[in-house]
Design an enzyme around this catalytic site. Structure first.
Site, PDB file in Angstrom:
ATOM      1  N   HIS A 284       0.703  -1.181   0.021  1.00  0.00           N
ATOM      2  CA  HIS A 284       0.027   0.008   0.128  1.00  0.00           C
ATOM      3  C   HIS A 284       0.668   1.276   0.043  1.00  0.00           C
ATOM      4  CE1 HIS A 284      -4.502   0.838   0.888  1.00  0.00           C
ATOM      5  NE2 HIS A 284      -4.172   1.512  -0.068  1.00  0.00           N
TER       6      HIS A 284
ATOM      7  N   ASP B 206      -9.990  -0.603   3.443  1.00  0.00           N
ATOM      8  CA  ASP B 206      -8.786  -1.097   3.823  1.00  0.00           C
ATOM      9  C   ASP B 206      -9.122  -1.526   5.632  1.00  0.00           C
ATOM     10  OD1 ASP B 206      -6.120  -1.842   4.881  1.00  0.00           O
ATOM     11  OD2 ASP B 206      -5.439   0.067   4.027  1.00  0.00           O
TER      12      ASP B 206
ATOM     13  N   HIS C  27      -6.956  -1.532   7.705  1.00  0.00           N
ATOM     14  CA  HIS C  27      -5.799  -0.529   8.567  1.00  0.00           C
ATOM     15  C   HIS C  27      -6.031   0.833   7.960  1.00  0.00           C
ATOM     16  CE1 HIS C  27      -4.171  -4.725   7.729  1.00  0.00           C
ATOM     17  NE2 HIS C  27      -3.672  -4.570   8.882  1.00  0.00           N
TER      18      HIS C  27
ATOM     19  N   ASP D 211      -3.525   2.956   8.013  1.00  0.00           N
ATOM     20  CA  ASP D 211      -2.157   3.327   7.329  1.00  0.00           C
ATOM     21  C   ASP D 211      -2.163   4.964   7.572  1.00  0.00           C
ATOM     22  OD1 ASP D 211      -2.195   0.642   6.312  1.00  0.00           O
ATOM     23  OD2 ASP D 211      -2.702   1.101   4.326  1.00  0.00           O
TER      24      ASP D 211
ATOM     25  N   HIS E 157       4.160   0.728   4.215  1.00  0.00           N
ATOM     26  CA  HIS E 157       2.752   0.517   3.892  1.00  0.00           C
ATOM     27  C   HIS E 157       1.762   0.733   4.959  1.00  0.00           C
ATOM     28  CE1 HIS E 157       1.840  -3.998   5.150  1.00  0.00           C
ATOM     29  NE2 HIS E 157       2.697  -3.415   6.015  1.00  0.00           N
TER      30      HIS E 157
ATOM     31  N   ASP F  71      -7.479  -1.799  -0.574  1.00  0.00           N
ATOM     32  CA  ASP F  71      -6.526  -2.863  -0.144  1.00  0.00           C
ATOM     33  C   ASP F  71      -7.289  -4.116   0.010  1.00  0.00           C
ATOM     34  OD1 ASP F  71      -5.133  -4.290   1.812  1.00  0.00           O
ATOM     35  OD2 ASP F  71      -4.236  -2.730   2.447  1.00  0.00           O
TER      36      ASP F  71
ATOM     37  N   ASP G 256      -6.764  -6.396   1.989  1.00  0.00           N
ATOM     38  CA  ASP G 256      -7.233  -6.871   3.260  1.00  0.00           C
ATOM     39  C   ASP G 256      -8.546  -6.332   3.848  1.00  0.00           C
ATOM     40  OD1 ASP G 256      -6.369  -4.757   4.601  1.00  0.00           O
ATOM     41  OD2 ASP G 256      -4.367  -5.323   4.817  1.00  0.00           O
TER      42      ASP G 256
ATOM     43  N   GLU H 158      -1.832  -4.886  -1.876  1.00  0.00           N
ATOM     44  CA  GLU H 158      -1.872  -5.928  -1.069  1.00  0.00           C
ATOM     45  C   GLU H 158      -2.222  -7.259  -1.215  1.00  0.00           C
ATOM     46  OE1 GLU H 158      -0.016  -5.592   1.863  1.00  0.00           O
ATOM     47  OE2 GLU H 158       0.266  -3.541   1.763  1.00  0.00           O
TER      48      GLU H 158
HETATM   49  N1  LIG Z   1      -1.434  -1.598   4.068  1.00  0.00           N
HETATM   50  C1  LIG Z   1      -1.129  -2.445   5.120  1.00  0.00           C
HETATM   51  N2  LIG Z   1      -1.576  -3.565   4.871  1.00  0.00           N
HETATM   52  N3  LIG Z   1      -0.882  -1.799   6.298  1.00  0.00           N
HETATM   53  C2  LIG Z   1      -0.668  -2.569   7.400  1.00  0.00           C
HETATM   54  C3  LIG Z   1      -0.111  -1.522   8.526  1.00  0.00           C
HETATM   55  C4  LIG Z   1       0.238  -2.524   9.758  1.00  0.00           C
HETATM   56  C5  LIG Z   1       0.512  -1.826  11.009  1.00  0.00           C
HETATM   57  N4  LIG Z   1      -0.799  -0.868  11.397  1.00  0.00           N
HETATM   58  C6  LIG Z   1       1.836  -0.871  10.809  1.00  0.00           C
HETATM   59  O1  LIG Z   1       1.701   0.123  10.441  1.00  0.00           O
HETATM   60  O2  LIG Z   1       2.820  -1.736  10.744  1.00  0.00           O
HETATM   61 MN   LIG Z   2      -3.751  -0.632   3.570  1.00  0.00          MN
END
Ligand SMILES: NC(=[NH2+])NCCC[C@H](N)C(=O)O
Ligand SMILES: [Mn+2]
Length: 299
Positions: A97, A124, A126, A128, A141, A226, A228, A271
Site C-alpha cells: 500500500h 482497508d 488498516h 495506514d 505501507h 486494499d 485486506d 496488497e
Molecule cells: N497496508 C497495510 N497492509 N498496512 C498494514 C499496517 C500494519 C500496522 N498498522 C503497521 O503500521 O505496521
Molecule cells: Mn492498507
C-alpha cells in the site's frame, strides 16, 4: 472509458515478501479482458521497475524501512500517473500500500501540474495513518495516508509539490486495525473512518451516501482498495490479515454504488499476496471488485 493499467510491483513497504507478485496475479486473473468485456478500451502499460529487497541494504532511516527506494519509486509513480492525462481512468496495481503515495499524488496532478482537489476512498482493514514516530513496525505501507496529508518524513510527504491531500477529503471504509498512537493522529487530523462496527450498524448503502455527501466538493475521486479490507475468508492472500472484514457482497455493493455515482476517476488494487493465496482466489476477487466499479452488473 479509456482505462490504463500500470503495475508497481513493490514489496519494500510491507513486512512480508510476496506482494511484488500481486500485479502479475491480477493480470493472470484476466483484469484487462474483464474490463474490455464491459466495453472499455484498456491499455496495459506494464510495470514500473522496483528494486527487489534482496538486492538492497535493509536499513532503518529515521524510523522508515527502505526509505530511499520507496521515495524513488514513489516519485517515478507520481510522474508516470500524472503523465496519463485527465481523460484516462488509471488502475494501478500493487504492490504494497505504500504505492498509493505516488498513485494518489499522480492522479491529483493528472493533466494539471498544480493538481486538482481530489478525494480518496481508502478501503482497508488498516488506517495506514502511522508516521515514522508512531509506527510499531517501520513498514511504510502502514504510513501512506499520513504522508499524503503532509505528516511524517518530508522526503515522502512532498511528492506533489504544492498539492496536498486534505484530511477532510479522505473517507476510510472497513477499518478494524489501528495502532494506539495512530488512533490519536487520526483523531487530531479529523479523518472520517467507517470501522467494521459502522459497516455492521449502518450498512454499505448509507455509508456510500454519506461518503458522496462528504466528498461533494472534490473534483476527482480515487478509490484505494486494499485486499485486506475484505474478510480473510474471501481474500486470504494478504500479508496482514485481520478477521471480521467486509463480506464479498459488501465489497461489491460499495463498488456498484460508486460506479452509479459516476464520480470515481481512478483506482488502486493493493496488497494481493500470491505466496499466501489459495489458487489465486484473492486476485480473482479483486478483479471482480474492479469490474463492479467499472460497470459490471448482475442484470
Ligand atoms: N497496508 C497495510 N497492509 N498496512 C498494514 C499496517 C500494519 C500496522 N498498522 C503497521 O503500521 O505496521
Ligand atoms: Mn492498507
Amino acid at each position: 472509458m479509456n482505462i490504463s493499467i500500470l503495475g508497481i510491483p513493490m514489496d519494500l513497504g510491507a513486512g512480508r515478501r510476496g506482494v511484488d507478485m500481486g500485479a502479475s496475479a491480477l493480470r493472470n486473473a484476466h483484469l484487462a479482458a474483464h474490463l474490455r468485456r464491459l466495453g472499455h478500451t484498456v491499455t496495459d502499460l506494464g510495470d514500473i521497475p522496483v528494486p527487489i529487497p534482496e538486492t538492497v541494504d535493509k536499513h532503518l532511516t529515521g524510523g522508515l524501512v527502505f526509505l530511499e527506494q520507496i521515495q524513488h519509486t514513489s516519485q517515478v509513480t507520481t510522474q508516470r500517473v500524472a503523465a496519463l492525462g485527465a481523460d484516462v481512468f488509471p488502475i494501478t496495481l500493487g504492490g504494497d500500500h505504500s504505492i498509493s503515495m505516488g498513485t494518489v499524488t499522480g492522479n491529483a496532478l493528472r493533466g494539471q501540474p498544480e493538481g486538482v482537489r481530489t478525494g480518496v476512498i481508502w478501503v482497508d482493514a488498516h488506517s495506514d495513518y502511522n508516521t515514522p514516530q508512531s509506527s510499531p513496525s517501520g513498514n511504510i505501507h502502514g504510513m501512506p495516508v499520513a504522508h499524503l496529508t503532509g505528516l511524517g518524513d518530508p522526503v515522502l510527504s512532498n511528492l506533489g509539490g504544492l498539492w496536498q491531500l486534505r484530511a477532510e477529503d479522505i473517507v476510510m471504509i472497513g477499518i478494524r486495525s489501528v495502532d494506539s498512537l495512530e488512533r490519536e493522529l487520526l483523531r487530531e487530523a479529523g479523518i472520517k473512518a467507517y470501522t467494521m462496527k459502522d459497516v455492521d450498524q449502518l450498512g454499505m448503502t448509507r455509508i456510500h451516501a454519506e461518503t458522496m455527501e462528504r466528498l461533494s466538493a472534490v473534483e476527482r475521486i480515487h478509490v484505494s482498495f486494499d485486499a485486506d479490507a475484505l474478510d480473510p475468508s474471501v481474500a486470504p492472500g494478504v500479508g496482514t490479515p485481520v478477521p471480521g472484514g467486509l463480506t464479498y457482497r459488501e465489497g461489491h455493493l460499495l463498488m456498484e454504488l460508486l460506479c452509479e455515482s459516476g464520480r470515481v476517476t481512478s483506482m488502486d488494487i493493493v496488497e494481493v499476496n500470491p505466496v499466501l493465496d489459495t489458487h489465486n482466489q484473492t486476485a480473482e476477487v479483486m478483479v471482480g471488485m474492479a469490474a463492479s466499479l467499472l460497470g459490471q452488473r448482475i442484470l
